[in-house]
Design an enzyme around this catalytic site. Structure first.
Site, PDB file in Angstrom:
ATOM      1  N   GLU A 167       0.838  -1.152  -0.036  1.00 39.65           N
ATOM      2  CA  GLU A 167      -0.057   0.070  -0.034  1.00 39.65           C
ATOM      3  C   GLU A 167       0.686   1.280   0.033  1.00 39.65           C
ATOM      4  OE1 GLU A 167      -3.640  -2.355   0.204  1.00 39.65           O
ATOM      5  OE2 GLU A 167      -1.573  -2.611   0.759  1.00 39.65           O
ATOM      6  N   TYR A 169       3.358   1.839   2.102  1.00 38.37           N
ATOM      7  CA  TYR A 169       4.056   2.160   3.282  1.00 38.37           C
ATOM      8  C   TYR A 169       5.443   2.082   3.204  1.00 38.37           C
ATOM      9  CZ  TYR A 169      -0.808   3.036   5.247  1.00 38.37           C
ATOM     10  OH  TYR A 169      -2.160   3.461   5.446  1.00 38.37           O
ATOM     11  N   ARG A 217       2.422  -8.715   4.312  1.00 42.31           N
ATOM     12  CA  ARG A 217       1.704  -8.245   3.283  1.00 42.31           C
ATOM     13  C   ARG A 217       2.229  -7.698   2.086  1.00 42.31           C
ATOM     14  NH1 ARG A 217      -3.317  -5.337   4.503  1.00 42.31           N
ATOM     15  NH2 ARG A 217      -4.456  -4.780   2.545  1.00 42.31           N
ATOM     16  N   HIS A 255      -1.777   3.975  -1.672  1.00 46.45           N
ATOM     17  CA  HIS A 255      -2.794   5.086  -1.200  1.00 46.45           C
ATOM     18  C   HIS A 255      -2.892   6.124  -2.187  1.00 46.45           C
ATOM     19  CE1 HIS A 255      -4.084   2.607   2.017  1.00 46.45           C
ATOM     20  NE2 HIS A 255      -3.219   2.976   2.849  1.00 46.45           N
ATOM     21  N   GLN A 342     -18.503   4.854   3.208  1.00 43.08           N
ATOM     22  CA  GLN A 342     -19.075   6.031   3.778  1.00 43.08           C
ATOM     23  C   GLN A 342     -18.679   5.984   5.016  1.00 43.08           C
ATOM     24  OE1 GLN A 342     -22.829   6.011   0.865  1.00 43.08           O
ATOM     25  NE2 GLN A 342     -22.756   7.328   2.384  1.00 43.08           N
TER      26      GLN A 342
END
Length: 677
Positions: A167, A169, A217, A255, A342
């Site tokens: 992601e 990081y 991961r 991201h 949401q």
């Protein structure tokens, strides 16, 4: 039937020193619960999911040190007090028969602090701080701190750790030329770029011993320029296995990537082709992730040989009993995750506790309790939209005698329109669930019935959930025949021309534009078409897996102009983590978006607009059809009639406050009202 419908999903997995009861990991989610400091609440959240059948879950990311924290003050495991708090969580999970691993997440350049560190001093496009480039001593500190965090996790009773290496990081940043510009032993060729994550796994294994789950991961596709190649992904996977990983979990996209990866418009199981390709390259279990939200989807992934396990995160926000229901042959009773973001991701980025649109109890297990009613009552609920359905289901669950009135021929309200939007197909599943749930509950459903004060007077309580009506913006010429309301368009009641102007660029305006700009099958239902539309390629061909030719969305069958009165860029009020997706998708279709306009008059040739409150530069925008999406007003006629008769009533949902068809607020309101009746 006890899971026989999903034999692969419920097949045990022997890891050598421990056997997992099924092939599911509850993936890591940043809930914000740990940051509240209420560890009883944290324990209740995880314990409820262990009780619901989750055999192995992963916590939200815990910082290994202050510089690695996503936000200042983010949770970690640093002190004896931290150990005691985490031990409460693990004890609660174990008491329910579950297992839990702590994710160790070093944010790298994604840290929202001036202490951020990274392989190179390159600011990310989603951060305001330029990170400090780590020197050799700094790198050693990060390795040691991650290994120490893992050892503390074992001391706190965790069954394992997950090292976050995807992601975008810190560990992922060292792997990609996009962010690693070093020329020392930690940069340059891939053998040096992968040195940090491999050393982290090796040192972590040494710190925790052999009989402890260690998940890595791993980013299967970075979706950023100058990301990893597929050969590098395979090399890393093999090296991580050799260094001591028990399981390799899947990460998809950074991201900062301009490709959606978990939103509702992403096809189900859209990235499992990558895990399938890695199968056989390593000997430890591989986990597929992203948009796996139903037991039949998970079973299919396993049956196709695309993974040894599946990771599902948000589905366990939607329904903590997901696996128990599937195992008992009650898959149709699972509350579906619609991947709307949401109440989960949007809340996280707004620094609120994460919850779930379809399950407001998620993250609020200790205070939103559906206890049996001490004095059951006869309750009338008027309106079978999201608010009314939620109130009826919770009230019936608590033992009240519920009658649900709906003037339409079917339940669903505004959800029945949302499901028609390309990219929102998951709403059909939610609507189907509600139909089943209402039918299974002890609810007297009266469709095609207009509720009146006389009809409601005999009930012990009345709940008005009559929803909204479209707002009339008062534009001269709005009665002309080529002017349509959004309800007429979405329900297909009237033909729409080739040149369209949409008045109003809120959520409904964007939905209508999406509906009218799509020709042919929705990309959400066709993974190959979706990859073409978003420019997702093959990391074996291009670094990072971005297609060399870029995004290639299909053309819109119409010329569409989306207008709003408010100055600035249309769509700024959309969801924090999904608004950019909607804007990019419409831009790709050639939709023109303009803010700061004044609507002068609708004429047969189109609509005349001017700029700003000064009404400068009046001009005609030619249109065959003008669609009004100018907001909503509460539908309160019944409430006013009840007040006139002195009949007390509670009002919820859009009838209480009309705001962009806010299903999250409506369901939360309905559930909380019914919980306290």
């Amino acid at each position: 039937m006890t899971g026989t419908g999903f034999p692969r999903l419920f097949a045990p997995l022997d890891l050598g020193f421990v056997t997992l009861p099924d092939r599911v990991i509850m993936g890591s989610m940043h809930t914000g619960l740990e940051e509240t400091g209420d560890w009883a609440r944290v324990a209740a959240f995880y314990a409820e999911r262990a009780r619901g059948g989750v055999g192995l879950m992963v916590t939200g990311g815990m910082a290994p040190n202050s510089e690695g924290a996503v936000l200042p003050g983010a949770a970690g495991l640093f002190t004896r007090e931290d150990l005691a708090n985490h031990a409460r969580v693990t004890a609660a999970v174990h008491a329910e028969g579950g297992r839990i691993a702590m994710q160790i997440l070093h944010a790298g350049r994604y840290a929202y602090s001036d202490g951020a560190v990274a392989p190179s001093a390159l600011r990310s496009p989603i951060s305001r701080h330029v990170p400090r480039e780590l020197d050799a001593a700094g790198i050693e500190k990060q390795i040691a701190d991650i290994a120490t965090a893992a050892a503390r996790a074992r001391e706190a009773g965790y069954d394992g750790v997950e090292i976050m290496g995807s992601e975008g990081y810190l560990l992922n940043e060292f792997l990609a030329p996009h962010t690693n510009r070093r020329s020392d032993g930690w940069g340059g060729d891939f053998a040096h770029r992968m040195r940090l994550p491999v050393e982290v796994v090796r040192r972590t294994r040494a710190a925790v011993g052999a009989d402890f789950i260690l998940i890595y991961r791993l980013s299967m596709i970075d979706l950023v320029p100058e990301g990893q190649t597929w050969d590098e992904v395979v090399r890393l996977a093999r090296a991580v296995e050799a260094a001591g990983a028990t399981i390799i979990n899947t990460g998809i996209g950074w991201h900062e990537a301009r490709v959606p990866t978990i939103a509702t418009s992403v096809p189900r199981a859209a990235f499992t082709w990558l895990t399938r390709r890695l199968m056989g390259e390593v000997g430890i279990p591989l986990v597929a992730s992203n948009r796996i939200n139903a037991p039949e989807v998970a079973e299919a992934v396993l049956a196709e040989g695309a993974a040894d396990m599946v990771s599902m995160a948000r589905p366990f926000l939607a329904d903590a009993e997901f696996l128990a229901k599937a195992k008992a042959g009650r898959a149709g009773a699972i509350v579906p995750c619609i991947a709307c973001n949401q109440a989960c991701l949007d809340h996280t980025f707004e620094r609120k506790v994460a919850s779930c649109l379809v399950n407001p109890r998620a993250g609020h297990e200790t205070e939103l309790v559906y206890a049996p009613a001490p004095r059951p009552r006869r309750i009338a609920v008027v309106g079978a939209g999201p608010a009314g359905i939620a109130a009826a289901l919770v009230a019936a669950r608590r033992g009240h005698a519920v009658t649900l009135f709906e003037r339409a021929a079917a339940i669903g309200g505004q959800l029945d329109m949302a499901r028609r939007i390309p990219g929102k197909e998951e709403f059909e599943g939610l609507l189907a669930y509600y139909r089943r749930a209402v039918a299974a509950a002890d609810i007297d459903l009266r469709l095609g019935t207009e509720a009146s004060p006389d009809l409601l007077a005999p009930f012990g309580a009345a709940i008005v959930a009559t929803g909204v009506r479209p707002r009339d913006p008062g534009i001269p010429g709005r009665q002309l025949p080529h002017v349509l309301g959004y309800v007429d368009v979405l329900r297909g009641r009237a033909p729409v021309g080739e040149r369209v102007v949409i008045v109003g660029a809120g959520g409904i305006g964007f939905d209508v534009a999406t509906f009218l700009a799509q020709d042919g099958p929705s990309p959400t239902t066709d993974p190959a078409l979706w990859r073409r539309e978003w420019g997702v390629g093959d990391p074996a061909l291009t670094r990072g897996g971005l297609a060399a030719e870029g995004p290639r969305p299909g053309p819109s069958p119409r010329e569409i102009t989306l207008l709003q009165r408010k100055p600035g860029r249309p769509g700024r009020g959309l969801g924090k983590t999904t608004g950019w997706i909607h804007r990019l998708a419409l831009q790709g279709k050639g939709v023109v978006m303009r803010g700061g306009v004044t609507y002068e008059e609708i004429v047969p040739e189109g609509i005349i607009v001017s700029d700003g409150p000064e009404r400068a530069d009046p001009r005609l925008i030619a249109a065959d059809t003008v669609v009004i999406c100018a907001g909503q007003e509460p539908e309160r006629s019944l409430l006013d009639a009840l007040a006139g008769r002195g009949i007390p009533a509670e009002v919820i949902g859009g009838a209480d406050r009309a705001a962009e068809l806010d299903a999250k607020r409506a369901i939360d309101q309905g559930s909380r009202l019914a919980a306290r009746l």
